[in-house]
Scaffold this motif. Structure first.
Motif, PDB file in Angstrom:
ATOM      1  N   ARG A 182     -56.851  -5.832  22.688  1.00 36.86           N
ATOM      2  CA  ARG A 182     -56.227  -4.494  22.645  1.00 36.86           C
ATOM      3  C   ARG A 182     -56.361  -3.773  23.980  1.00 36.86           C
ATOM      4  O   ARG A 182     -55.470  -3.034  24.392  1.00 36.86           O
ATOM      5  N   ALA A 183     -57.490  -3.988  24.667  1.00 34.15           N
ATOM      6  CA  ALA A 183     -57.732  -3.322  25.953  1.00 34.15           C
ATOM      7  C   ALA A 183     -57.058  -4.046  27.118  1.00 34.15           C
ATOM      8  O   ALA A 183     -57.153  -3.597  28.265  1.00 34.15           O
ATOM      9  N   HIS A 242     -74.881  -1.986  31.589  1.00 35.20           N
ATOM     10  CA  HIS A 242     -74.441  -0.911  30.704  1.00 35.20           C
ATOM     11  C   HIS A 242     -73.532   0.057  31.461  1.00 35.20           C
ATOM     12  O   HIS A 242     -72.468   0.443  30.965  1.00 35.20           O
ATOM     13  N   GLU A 243     -73.932   0.432  32.666  1.00 35.19           N
ATOM     14  CA  GLU A 243     -73.138   1.360  33.477  1.00 35.19           C
ATOM     15  C   GLU A 243     -71.788   0.755  33.852  1.00 35.19           C
ATOM     16  O   GLU A 243     -70.753   1.430  33.764  1.00 35.19           O
ATOM     17  N   ILE A 244     -71.795  -0.514  34.259  1.00 32.55           N
ATOM     18  CA  ILE A 244     -70.535  -1.170  34.641  1.00 32.55           C
ATOM     19  C   ILE A 244     -69.625  -1.310  33.427  1.00 32.55           C
ATOM     20  O   ILE A 244     -68.415  -1.074  33.523  1.00 32.55           O
ATOM     21  N   ASP A 267     -69.044  -6.960  24.929  1.00 28.45           N
ATOM     22  CA  ASP A 267     -67.648  -7.288  25.233  1.00 28.45           C
ATOM     23  C   ASP A 267     -67.506  -7.723  26.698  1.00 28.45           C
ATOM     24  O   ASP A 267     -66.811  -8.690  27.006  1.00 28.45           O
ATOM     25  N   LEU A 268     -68.181  -7.020  27.601  1.00 27.66           N
ATOM     26  CA  LEU A 268     -68.142  -7.382  29.018  1.00 27.66           C
ATOM     27  C   LEU A 268     -68.755  -8.761  29.233  1.00 27.66           C
ATOM     28  O   LEU A 268     -68.229  -9.567  30.008  1.00 27.66           O
ATOM     29  N   THR A 269     -69.842  -9.048  28.547  1.00 32.25           N
ATOM     30  CA  THR A 269     -70.484 -10.360  28.661  1.00 32.25           C
ATOM     31  C   THR A 269     -69.545 -11.457  28.184  1.00 32.25           C
ATOM     32  O   THR A 269     -69.407 -12.502  28.840  1.00 32.25           O
ATOM     33  N   CYS A 270     -68.887 -11.238  27.057  1.00 32.16           N
ATOM     34  CA  CYS A 270     -67.907 -12.212  26.559  1.00 32.16           C
ATOM     35  C   CYS A 270     -66.801 -12.413  27.585  1.00 32.16           C
ATOM     36  O   CYS A 270     -66.401 -13.556  27.859  1.00 32.16           O
ATOM     37  N   PHE A 271     -66.303 -11.329  28.138  1.00 33.73           N
ATOM     38  CA  PHE A 271     -65.242 -11.425  29.125  1.00 33.73           C
ATOM     39  C   PHE A 271     -65.729 -12.206  30.347  1.00 33.73           C
ATOM     40  O   PHE A 271     -64.990 -13.029  30.900  1.00 33.73           O
ATOM     41  N   VAL A 295     -65.679   0.182  32.989  1.00 35.92           N
ATOM     42  CA  VAL A 295     -64.459  -0.587  32.691  1.00 35.92           C
ATOM     43  C   VAL A 295     -64.028  -0.431  31.235  1.00 35.92           C
ATOM     44  O   VAL A 295     -63.110  -1.101  30.779  1.00 35.92           O
ATOM     45  N   GLY A 296     -64.687   0.477  30.499  1.00 39.34           N
ATOM     46  CA  GLY A 296     -64.275   0.803  29.143  1.00 39.34           C
ATOM     47  C   GLY A 296     -64.631  -0.228  28.093  1.00 39.34           C
ATOM     48  O   GLY A 296     -63.938  -0.352  27.084  1.00 39.34           O
ATOM     49  N   LEU A 297     -65.724  -0.962  28.320  1.00 36.71           N
ATOM     50  CA  LEU A 297     -66.155  -1.983  27.365  1.00 36.71           C
ATOM     51  C   LEU A 297     -67.602  -1.759  26.963  1.00 36.71           C
ATOM     52  O   LEU A 297     -68.335  -1.021  27.619  1.00 36.71           O
ATOM     53  N   SER A 298     -68.015  -2.431  25.897  1.00 39.32           N
ATOM     54  CA  SER A 298     -69.434  -2.495  25.570  1.00 39.32           C
ATOM     55  C   SER A 298     -70.053  -3.613  26.399  1.00 39.32           C
ATOM     56  O   SER A 298     -69.334  -4.457  26.960  1.00 39.32           O
ATOM     57  N   VAL A 299     -71.366  -3.648  26.490  1.00 41.85           N
ATOM     58  CA  VAL A 299     -72.035  -4.705  27.249  1.00 41.85           C
ATOM     59  C   VAL A 299     -71.717  -6.075  26.649  1.00 41.85           C
ATOM     60  O   VAL A 299     -71.449  -7.036  27.376  1.00 41.85           O
TER      61      VAL A 299
END
Length: 158
Positions: free
Chosen positions: A82-83, A30-32, A42-46, A36-40
């Motif tokens: 978009r990001a 969550h903190e990371i 979205d970060l997981t998908c990335f 980086v300006g994402l939700s958890v």
């Protein structure tokens, strides 16, 4: 390297330690993600896009990995695009599908956040013998498979 003596532990103690690690990891994710300006999600998908490397995943692949609907993954991909985290590419064999590619500069930004943590983990692994590392790797691999199977059997919402 000789294995260091380890304190005895019961399966219950190991489960408790694992639960603590997972909880700490969830807070960290969550903190990371915020850094980086994402939700958890979205970060997981990335992360799954990065993990796929040159074998670019489809939106459907990502929806299945993250356990969201294809409609939800479309929103995730829209936000990531978009990001500046991903690009969408046409599938060379099926014009109806798209493939998802990570933007190299976004990969570098996310890796820069994780590198200090991974360096510390590497230092921690140095305290273990090659045989112990093999056991850890086996356990992580098998536990990941077990978790994925459990999710598939018991947690699908579609």
């Amino acid at each position: 390297m000789q294995a260091k003596p380890r304190p005895a532990a019961t399966p219950e103690q190991a489960l408790s330690a694992m639960d603590h690690l997972i909880a700490t990891h969830l807070v960290g994710q969550h903190e990371i993600a915020q850094q980086v300006g994402l939700s958890v999600t979205d970060l997981t998908c990335f992360a799954y896009v990065i993990e796929a490397g040159e074998n670019l995943p489809t939106a459907g692949d990502l929806a299945a990995r993250v356990h969201v609907t294809t409609g939800a993954v479309t929103g995730i991909l829209n936000r990531l695009e978009r990001a500046g985290y991903i690009t969408r590419r046409p599938d060379p064999t099926d014009r109806r599908r798209i493939r998802v590619a990570a933007q190299p500069d976004a990969v570098a930004r996310v890796r820069a956040v994780y590198e200090p943590y991974y360096a510390r983990l590497t230092e921690l692994f140095a305290d273990y013998s090659p045989d112990e590392i093999a056991v850890l790797n086996d356990w992580f691999t098998r536990a990941s498979g077990l978790a994925a199977n459990y999710l598939e059997e018991h947690c699908r919402t579609d």
